[in-house]
Design a protein around this motif. Structure first.
Motif, PDB file in Angstrom:
ATOM      1  N   ALA A 138      63.440  57.974  59.850  1.00 38.69           N
ATOM      2  CA  ALA A 138      62.184  58.670  60.139  1.00 38.69           C
ATOM      3  C   ALA A 138      61.737  58.399  61.568  1.00 38.69           C
ATOM      4  O   ALA A 138      61.263  59.300  62.271  1.00 38.69           O
ATOM      5  CB  ALA A 138      61.116  58.234  59.143  1.00 38.69           C
ATOM      6  N   ARG A 139      61.886  57.150  62.020  1.00 33.79           N
ATOM      7  CA  ARG A 139      61.504  56.808  63.394  1.00 33.79           C
ATOM      8  C   ARG A 139      62.376  57.532  64.398  1.00 33.79           C
ATOM      9  O   ARG A 139      61.876  58.069  65.399  1.00 33.79           O
ATOM     10  CB  ARG A 139      61.612  55.295  63.599  1.00 33.79           C
ATOM     11  CG  ARG A 139      61.390  54.843  65.044  1.00 33.79           C
ATOM     12  CD  ARG A 139      61.752  53.389  65.247  1.00 33.79           C
ATOM     13  NE  ARG A 139      63.082  53.050  64.754  1.00 33.79           N
ATOM     14  CZ  ARG A 139      64.212  53.362  65.400  1.00 33.79           C
ATOM     15  NH1 ARG A 139      64.184  54.040  66.540  1.00 33.79           N
ATOM     16  NH2 ARG A 139      65.386  52.990  64.893  1.00 33.79           N
ATOM     17  N   ARG A 140      63.712  57.539  64.158  1.00 33.97           N
ATOM     18  CA  ARG A 140      64.631  58.211  65.090  1.00 33.97           C
ATOM     19  C   ARG A 140      64.272  59.692  65.241  1.00 33.97           C
ATOM     20  O   ARG A 140      64.127  60.207  66.364  1.00 33.97           O
ATOM     21  CB  ARG A 140      66.072  58.084  64.584  1.00 33.97           C
ATOM     22  CG  ARG A 140      66.737  56.759  64.841  1.00 33.97           C
ATOM     23  CD  ARG A 140      68.211  56.803  64.481  1.00 33.97           C
ATOM     24  NE  ARG A 140      68.424  56.815  63.052  1.00 33.97           N
ATOM     25  CZ  ARG A 140      68.690  55.741  62.300  1.00 33.97           C
ATOM     26  NH1 ARG A 140      68.757  54.549  62.877  1.00 33.97           N
ATOM     27  NH2 ARG A 140      68.881  55.849  61.004  1.00 33.97           N
ATOM     28  N   VAL A 141      64.149  60.376  64.119  1.00 32.75           N
ATOM     29  CA  VAL A 141      63.866  61.812  64.157  1.00 32.75           C
ATOM     30  C   VAL A 141      62.496  62.078  64.763  1.00 32.75           C
ATOM     31  O   VAL A 141      62.327  63.002  65.568  1.00 32.75           O
ATOM     32  CB  VAL A 141      63.960  62.416  62.739  1.00 32.75           C
ATOM     33  CG1 VAL A 141      63.571  63.893  62.761  1.00 32.75           C
ATOM     34  CG2 VAL A 141      65.371  62.265  62.181  1.00 32.75           C
ATOM     35  N   SER A 142      61.516  61.249  64.411  1.00 33.91           N
ATOM     36  CA  SER A 142      60.161  61.440  64.920  1.00 33.91           C
ATOM     37  C   SER A 142      60.109  61.255  66.432  1.00 33.91           C
ATOM     38  O   SER A 142      59.519  62.079  67.151  1.00 33.91           O
ATOM     39  CB  SER A 142      59.212  60.457  64.233  1.00 33.91           C
ATOM     40  OG  SER A 142      57.903  60.596  64.726  1.00 33.91           O
ATOM     41  N   ILE A 150      57.807  64.472  59.425  1.00 36.07           N
ATOM     42  CA  ILE A 150      59.091  63.796  59.602  1.00 36.07           C
ATOM     43  C   ILE A 150      59.144  62.508  58.785  1.00 36.07           C
ATOM     44  O   ILE A 150      60.174  62.180  58.187  1.00 36.07           O
ATOM     45  CB  ILE A 150      59.347  63.524  61.094  1.00 36.07           C
ATOM     46  CG1 ILE A 150      59.550  64.862  61.827  1.00 36.07           C
ATOM     47  CG2 ILE A 150      60.561  62.618  61.287  1.00 36.07           C
ATOM     48  CD1 ILE A 150      59.583  64.752  63.330  1.00 36.07           C
ATOM     49  N   GLN A 151      58.036  61.796  58.730  1.00 32.03           N
ATOM     50  CA  GLN A 151      58.030  60.580  57.917  1.00 32.03           C
ATOM     51  C   GLN A 151      58.282  60.881  56.436  1.00 32.03           C
ATOM     52  O   GLN A 151      58.823  60.050  55.706  1.00 32.03           O
ATOM     53  CB  GLN A 151      56.690  59.851  58.089  1.00 32.03           C
ATOM     54  CG  GLN A 151      56.534  59.195  59.461  1.00 32.03           C
ATOM     55  CD  GLN A 151      55.166  58.578  59.646  1.00 32.03           C
ATOM     56  OE1 GLN A 151      54.147  59.135  59.239  1.00 32.03           O
ATOM     57  NE2 GLN A 151      55.120  57.407  60.274  1.00 32.03           N
ATOM     58  N   LEU A 152      57.920  62.095  56.007  1.00 30.58           N
ATOM     59  CA  LEU A 152      58.077  62.477  54.608  1.00 30.58           C
ATOM     60  C   LEU A 152      59.256  63.410  54.357  1.00 30.58           C
ATOM     61  O   LEU A 152      59.483  63.808  53.212  1.00 30.58           O
ATOM     62  CB  LEU A 152      56.789  63.147  54.108  1.00 30.58           C
ATOM     63  CG  LEU A 152      55.509  62.301  54.139  1.00 30.58           C
ATOM     64  CD1 LEU A 152      54.316  63.142  53.727  1.00 30.58           C
ATOM     65  CD2 LEU A 152      55.640  61.090  53.229  1.00 30.58           C
ATOM     66  N   TYR A 194      55.745  73.073  54.015  1.00 32.43           N
ATOM     67  CA  TYR A 194      56.512  74.119  54.692  1.00 32.43           C
ATOM     68  C   TYR A 194      57.512  73.515  55.673  1.00 32.43           C
ATOM     69  O   TYR A 194      58.678  73.918  55.726  1.00 32.43           O
ATOM     70  CB  TYR A 194      55.563  75.065  55.415  1.00 32.43           C
ATOM     71  CG  TYR A 194      56.262  75.991  56.386  1.00 32.43           C
ATOM     72  CD1 TYR A 194      56.951  77.117  55.940  1.00 32.43           C
ATOM     73  CD2 TYR A 194      56.260  75.719  57.752  1.00 32.43           C
ATOM     74  CE1 TYR A 194      57.610  77.963  56.823  1.00 32.43           C
ATOM     75  CE2 TYR A 194      56.912  76.551  58.641  1.00 32.43           C
ATOM     76  CZ  TYR A 194      57.589  77.667  58.176  1.00 32.43           C
ATOM     77  OH  TYR A 194      58.257  78.493  59.054  1.00 32.43           O
ATOM     78  N   LEU A 195      57.072  72.542  56.459  1.00 26.25           N
ATOM     79  CA  LEU A 195      57.962  71.920  57.437  1.00 26.25           C
ATOM     80  C   LEU A 195      59.114  71.188  56.744  1.00 26.25           C
ATOM     81  O   LEU A 195      60.278  71.285  57.170  1.00 26.25           O
ATOM     82  CB  LEU A 195      57.175  70.952  58.319  1.00 26.25           C
ATOM     83  CG  LEU A 195      56.157  71.574  59.281  1.00 26.25           C
ATOM     84  CD1 LEU A 195      55.332  70.500  59.964  1.00 26.25           C
ATOM     85  CD2 LEU A 195      56.849  72.452  60.323  1.00 26.25           C
ATOM     86  N   VAL A 196      58.800  70.464  55.670  1.00 27.75           N
ATOM     87  CA  VAL A 196      59.839  69.728  54.946  1.00 27.75           C
ATOM     88  C   VAL A 196      60.844  70.698  54.314  1.00 27.75           C
ATOM     89  O   VAL A 196      62.050  70.463  54.358  1.00 27.75           O
ATOM     90  CB  VAL A 196      59.190  68.819  53.876  1.00 27.75           C
ATOM     91  CG1 VAL A 196      60.239  68.251  52.929  1.00 27.75           C
ATOM     92  CG2 VAL A 196      58.424  67.690  54.556  1.00 27.75           C
ATOM     93  N   ARG A 197      60.340  71.783  53.742  1.00 29.63           N
ATOM     94  CA  ARG A 197      61.233  72.766  53.101  1.00 29.63           C
ATOM     95  C   ARG A 197      62.193  73.400  54.095  1.00 29.63           C
ATOM     96  O   ARG A 197      63.344  73.721  53.765  1.00 29.63           O
ATOM     97  CB  ARG A 197      60.386  73.854  52.429  1.00 29.63           C
ATOM     98  CG  ARG A 197      61.161  75.042  51.873  1.00 29.63           C
ATOM     99  CD  ARG A 197      62.084  74.602  50.756  1.00 29.63           C
ATOM    100  NE  ARG A 197      62.822  75.718  50.209  1.00 29.63           N
ATOM    101  CZ  ARG A 197      63.959  76.205  50.706  1.00 29.63           C
ATOM    102  NH1 ARG A 197      64.471  75.645  51.809  1.00 29.63           N
ATOM    103  NH2 ARG A 197      64.580  77.214  50.139  1.00 29.63           N
TER     104      ARG A 197
END
Length: 490
Positions: A327-331, A357-359, A397-400
């Motif tokens: 999560a940290r890397r992607v964020s 991103i964390q979720l 929506y973002l997660v999907r």
């Protein structure tokens, strides 16, 4: 920590009344500077298809026009407007009303869940509670729902039941009749409320019971006068028997009851008496604070390092054992790309991207093949403390859409997702698909007006061939979007 005189406004668009509170903090103490309310009875205007009656909408908008001058004096981030039960129910069909309301107020209307409403009520009542921490059961009867919360220093159990003074008035006392021809509508309303409360007897067990808001305050005033501080079981038993024996609401002659409260008083009393009986309550204190004070405290926390939403995200990550390093890397990467793309992007948008991103891998706790869909469903329908329904829908929506074909959203009031956030999230996921640390040296994301341009040095691509292929696939996914993506290797 808030400064000495920061001012905040909370506006609660309830099913019975709209309430405005203007307050400021003096040190740690909240001081109420101005209050106003309008008896709108929004729930009366809800038809079987969950549409709002135009006349009721106009009445509600007139009230908002009255409140607007108070809000106009404050920074927008010091104002929070929330919609509760009726707007939750009518949200899909109330776009026009909500858009007009936002136009008048200058800030968005946040539709909150019943559980979030209960949390805010608890926070507000606790702001007025003094003495050592002790177990409390807090009860609020609104126009469309009733919230019950049990907790000591923090809420431990939260309930929101579909019973309120306006909705029950409409269902059981629509013509004003209380009892006629052997049919006692008051007792029917009581029985219906007790049925709703089945299984909740534990909520008040061994706890100090505190009631708040209009219906409970109205009963307290009728029983004890305008300065009433509590309601005793024997007193409410007697009042319930008296009201049940009347033929019509107009026949009621009750002391200290405002005439505007009379049409919904019988329904509110029936619900409250049912709560006393079903939860075996002998005494209830009455609090001067309620959801509005909770909103102000919550809002001040958001601006001064105590955002409840951040705590919620952290708790979800821990519960579902989300890979915090990933999560940290992607964020980090997604936020750096957003900085390249939109240096002045609003802070709330950056925070929304970070939370998404964390979720984004929450669904992996239960499934691999459909983790995006499951994660989106979990986020959209969970009771996430501090979040409005619109915020949860955005995160969902973002997660999907974190990878694969981009699903076009159905836009409505309060939900207009930014392609900027989605693109940065997706690129961050691609760059770290194999859970490896990588820098953005040699990578630049920009908006060319008619398309996004992702420029990457050939050396970087040659050293990451699998990611190069994923980036070309990503370019294809964006071809059908309003602003496509163009990959440029240099």
């Amino acid at each position: 920590m808030q400064t000495q005189t920061e001012r905040y406004a909370a506006l609660d668009l309830g099913s019975n009344s709209f309430h405005l509170l203007l307050a400021e903090f003096r040190g740690q103490r909240m001081v109420r500077l101005h209050t106003d309310h309008a008896m709108v009875r929004l729930a009366e205007g809800l038809d079987a298809e969950r549409n709002l009656d135009p006349a009721i909408s106009e009445r509600a908008l007139a009230a908002l026009n009255r409140f607007q001058p108070v809000l106009a004096k404050l920074p927008k981030d010091h104002i929070r407007v929330v919609g509760t039960n009726t707007l939750r129910t009518a949200a899909a069909n109330a776009d026009g009303f909500l858009e007009e309301a936002e136009s008048i107020l200058g800030v968005p209307v946040e539709i909150i869940s019943g559980i979030e409403e209960a949390r805010l009520i608890y926070s507000g009542v606790m702001a007025a509670a003094g003495g050592a921490p002790r177990l409390r059961c807090i009860i609020d009867i609104g126009g469309g729902s009733t919230e019950i919360v049990r907790g000591c220093e923090t809420p431990e159990r939260l309930q929101s039941q579909y019973m309120g003074c306006v909705s029950y008035s409409k269902r059981y006392f629509a013509d004003g009749i209380i009892s006629r021809h052997s049919v006692n509508h008051f007792k029917r309303a009581q029985r219906a409320a007790r049925a709703e409360l089945q299984g909740l007897q534990h909520m008040a067990a061994e706890a100090e019971v505190v009631g708040c808001s209009g219906s409970i305050k109205a009963v307290a005033r009728v029983l004890n006068g305008s300065e009433a501080k509590d309601i005793k079981r024997e007193d409410i038993d007697r009042l319930a028997q008296e009201v049940a024996g009347a033929e019509h609401i107009a026949d009621l002659n009750l002391p200290n009851l405002h005439e505007k409260r009379l049409p919904v008083f019988a329904a509110g009393l029936a619900i409250l008496h049912a709560i006393f009986c079903e939860l075996d309550i002998q005494r209830m204190e009455v609090s001067p604070y309620a959801i509005r004070e909770g909103i102000v405290h919550d809002l001040a926390g958001r601006l001064h390092g105590g955002d409840r939403r951040a705590d919620t995200v952290t708790a979800v990550m821990q519960r579902w054992q989300i890979d915090t390093n990933q999560a940290r890397r992607v964020s980090d990467t997604a936020l750096k790309l957003l900085q390249q793309l939109r240096p002045e992007y609003p802070p709330e948008g950056r925070q929304r991207l970070r939370w998404a991103i964390q979720l984004h891998e929450v669904g992996l706790a239960l499934t691999h093949s459909s983790f995006r869909k499951l994660g989106a469903f979990m986020i959209k329908h969970a009771d996430l403390a501090g979040f409005s329904r619109g915020e949860q829908e955005y995160l969902s929506y973002l997660v999907r859409n974190q990878r694969g074909r981009i699903k076009h959203p159905k836009e409505h009031y309060g939900f207009h997702p930014s392609p900027d956030l989605l693109l940065c999230l997706r690129l961050g996921c691609i760059i770290h698909r194999d859970r490896t640390e990588r820098t953005l040296r040699g990578i630049n994301l920009a908006d060319q007006g008619d398309a996004y341009r992702l420029q990457i040095e050939r050396e970087w691509l040659d050293s990451n061939p699998a990611i190069e292929e994923l980036l070309y696939q990503e370019e294809l996914h964006w071809q059908s979007q309003t602003c496509p993506l163009r990959l440029l290797a240099v």
